[in-house]
Design a protein around this motif. Structure first.
Motif, mmCIF file in Angstrom:
data_model
loop_
_atom_site.group_PDB
_atom_site.id
_atom_site.type_symbol
_atom_site.label_atom_id
_atom_site.label_comp_id
_atom_site.label_asym_id
_atom_site.label_seq_id
_atom_site.Cartn_x
_atom_site.Cartn_y
_atom_site.Cartn_z
ATOM 1 N N TYR A 12 33.844 -37.618 34.704
ATOM 2 C CA TYR A 12 33.810 -39.073 34.557
ATOM 3 C C TYR A 12 32.451 -39.513 33.994
ATOM 4 N N ALA A 13 31.386 -38.893 34.459
ATOM 5 C CA ALA A 13 30.044 -39.197 33.941
ATOM 6 C C ALA A 13 29.972 -38.889 32.450
ATOM 7 N N GLY A 14 30.593 -37.806 32.039
ATOM 8 C CA GLY A 14 30.627 -37.455 30.620
ATOM 9 C C GLY A 14 31.355 -38.507 29.794
ATOM 10 N N GLY A 23 22.658 -47.325 32.766
ATOM 11 C CA GLY A 23 21.989 -48.104 33.803
ATOM 12 C C GLY A 23 22.827 -48.408 35.030
ATOM 13 N N ASP A 24 22.707 -49.661 35.476
ATOM 14 C CA ASP A 24 23.385 -50.083 36.700
ATOM 15 C C ASP A 24 24.899 -49.963 36.605
ATOM 16 N N GLU A 25 25.446 -50.245 35.429
ATOM 17 C CA GLU A 25 26.898 -50.155 35.274
ATOM 18 C C GLU A 25 27.368 -48.707 35.452
ATOM 19 N N LYS A 26 26.633 -47.761 34.907
ATOM 20 C CA LYS A 26 27.004 -46.358 35.070
ATOM 21 C C LYS A 26 26.913 -45.958 36.541
ATOM 22 N N THR A 27 25.863 -46.410 37.214
ATOM 23 C CA THR A 27 25.705 -46.115 38.641
ATOM 24 C C THR A 27 26.868 -46.687 39.435
ATOM 25 N N THR A 28 27.244 -47.938 39.133
ATOM 26 C CA THR A 28 28.367 -48.580 39.818
ATOM 27 C C THR A 28 29.665 -47.823 39.571
ATOM 28 N N GLN A 29 29.889 -47.427 38.326
ATOM 29 C CA GLN A 29 31.110 -46.701 37.980
ATOM 30 C C GLN A 29 31.208 -45.374 38.732
ATOM 31 N N LEU A 30 30.122 -44.641 38.762
ATOM 32 C CA LEU A 30 30.132 -43.344 39.447
ATOM 33 C C LEU A 30 30.280 -43.510 40.954
#
Length: 89
Positions: A12-14, A23-30
């Protein structure tokens, strides 16, 4: 099971990297994806709005396909409102 979750989150990170989410959106998604996996949601049902909702506690445990149908009924209007707004732009 934990190893499988790690692999799913790495995948999912990929996807987020390819999509340019940072940033924050990626952190929230993960974080949301990890919560959803802990709630037994199949990884192929997980999307960005669902992750955001999971972070704030709006997603129940997955208990079979009916859970997905209930989720879609509950959030259909909001998700389609966003799609309509995107198409207008």
């Amino acid at each position: 099971m934990a190893e499988d979750k790690v692999k799913q989150l790495a995948g999912y990170a990929g996807i987020l990297d390819i999509a340019g989410v940072k940033g924050d959106e990626k952190t929230t998604q993960l974080k949301g994806a990890a919560i959803l996996l802990d709630l037994d949601w199949p990884s192929n049902y997980i999307d960005a709005p669902m992750c955001r909702r999971a972070v704030v506690g709006l997603i129940p445990r997955y208990e079979g396909y009916m859970s997905l149908l209930d989720y879609r009924k509950q959030w259909w209007a909001e998700d389609n409102k966003r799609k309509a707004e995107i198409q207008v732009c």
